[in-house]
Design an enzyme around this catalytic site. Structure first.
Site, PDB file in Angstrom:
ATOM      1  N   ASP A  45       7.683 -40.667 -10.388  1.00  0.00           N
ATOM      2  CA  ASP A  45       6.069 -40.814  -9.852  1.00  0.00           C
ATOM      3  C   ASP A  45       5.232 -40.814 -11.093  1.00  0.00           C
ATOM      4  OD1 ASP A  45       3.799 -41.369  -8.699  1.00  0.00           O
ATOM      5  OD2 ASP A  45       4.134 -40.140  -6.904  1.00  0.00           O
ATOM      6  N   GLU A 211      17.379 -72.515 -17.610  1.00  0.00           N
ATOM      7  CA  GLU A 211      17.172 -72.046 -16.285  1.00  0.00           C
ATOM      8  C   GLU A 211      18.475 -72.438 -15.416  1.00  0.00           C
ATOM      9  OE1 GLU A 211      13.491 -73.613 -14.558  1.00  0.00           O
ATOM     10  OE2 GLU A 211      13.775 -72.891 -12.418  1.00  0.00           O
TER      11      GLU A 211
END
Ligand code: FUB
Length: 334
Positions: A45, A211
């Site tokens: 966190d 791609e």
């Protein structure tokens, strides 16, 4: 959901976290010399507010986990690489992967530069658990997130990468960055993951990245609006009975799906889901054969009570049918 809802989901979960003393996510698993090594993100966190760019995923280092066998406890080998030791990286060490070539280990990881752009770095070591020494610069021509490294039968290594939204892939076309570029509209072909073969020394791309196309059963590219099936992030490649299986997360629809093909470059034809949604926004996985059985390594946010950036890695066996189709896993029993 309430605490008791999470307790009941924990009881229904098909597997439990491999470690509970730290939060881990995005597991990339490999077997080296008969031992299972897992290369996860190390969730913390960081105190950064939630946003659509994923800035709250503020990870700063990587730990490596290892296991003797699928039912053994996992060992945490401590910090293998810290962001303070990577000259080009400033923040957000996201999903990594690793490979072995000869007697060296290569650890691939994405992070943001000081200008907020993701690139992919490589760090090397003499042990599968690190420590890994980073190259001073990111891989030239690399971009976006979620590197996954795959060794083909002929000894070539390929790096798959890319992720839309917080992963920034929508800002690239033909390997060029332009902030004006965005996700295609719903009726246009979806953006695909990217692949490049690695150089012999494993440190650079040996070719311009290309791609990959993911097609439907009719041979048409999946559309950007087909959010239940189109590529979002979390590339993984494995081979099963001579076929290439490209698997990935659909992001905002929360599935792990796969598509198959005859070349590491694709095209790949969509086949179905491997994993139904887990607790937490993200879903990310790897697939690895261990002692003749196949396992899905994945994560969820049950242990943190649903905090989306505090996840735990898990593993569960997967099964293929006689046609090579992967049976869909439900992470929580009905
Ligand atoms: O862990 C940060 C990001 O969340 C990963 O790079 C994505 O694949 C998603 O799991």
């Amino acid at each position: 959901m309430s605490e008791s809802d999470y307790a009941s989901l924990k009881a229904k979960a098909i597997s439990q976290p491999l470690v509970e003393h730290i939060y881990t996510a995005d597991p990339s698993a490999h077997v080296f010399d008969g031992r299972i090594y897992i290369y996860p993100s190390h969730d913390i966190d960081a105190g950064i507010p939630f946003n659509d760019n994923g800035d709250h995923f503020g990870m700063q280092d990587y730990h490596v986990l290892s296991m003797d066998a699928p039912d053994s406890p996992a060992t945490d080998h401590g910090v293998a690489l810290h962001i303070k030791d990577v000259p080009w990286a400033e923040r957000q060490m996201w999903a990594p992967d690793a490979a072995r070539k000869g007697d060296k280990y290569y650890f691939y990881f994405p992070a943001k530069r000081a200008d907020g752009i993701f690139q992919i770095g490589v760090a090397t070591g003499d042990s599968p658990t690190g420590p890994f020494i980073p190259q001073p610069e990111p891989i030239q021509g690399s971009y976006s997130i979620d590197p996954a490294v795959f060794e083909d039968d002929d000894g070539s290594f390929y790096l798959y990468f890319g992720g839309i939204w917080g992963g920034q892939l929508q800002h690239y076309r033909d390997n060029q960055y332009n902030e004006q570029y965005q996700e295609p509209t719903a009726g246009g072909p979806a953006l695909g993951p990217i692949v490049a073969r690695l150089t012999d020394d494993m440190l650079e791309f040996d070719e311009d990245p290309v791609e990959i196309q993911i097609l439907d059963q009719q041979g048409k590219p999946l559309l950007a609006g087909d959010t239940d099936r189109r590529f979002f992030e979390a590339s993984w490649m494995h081979k099963y009975q001579g076929k290439y299986y490209f698997s990935y997360s659909t992001g905002d629809s929360h599935y792990i799906c796969y598509a198959t093909g005859d070349s590491p470059y694709g095209p790949f034809t969509y086949q179905g889901r491997i994993l139904e949604p887990v607790v937490g926004w993200t879903t990310h996985h790897s697939i690895c054969e261990v002692q003749g059985k196949w396992y899905l390594f994945y994560h969820d946010s049950i242990l943190s009570g649903g905090v989306t950036h505090l996840r735990s890695v898990k593993m569960a066996e997967i099964h293929y049918d006689s046609q090579g189709r992967i049976q869909t896993l439900r992470p929580y029993q009905e």
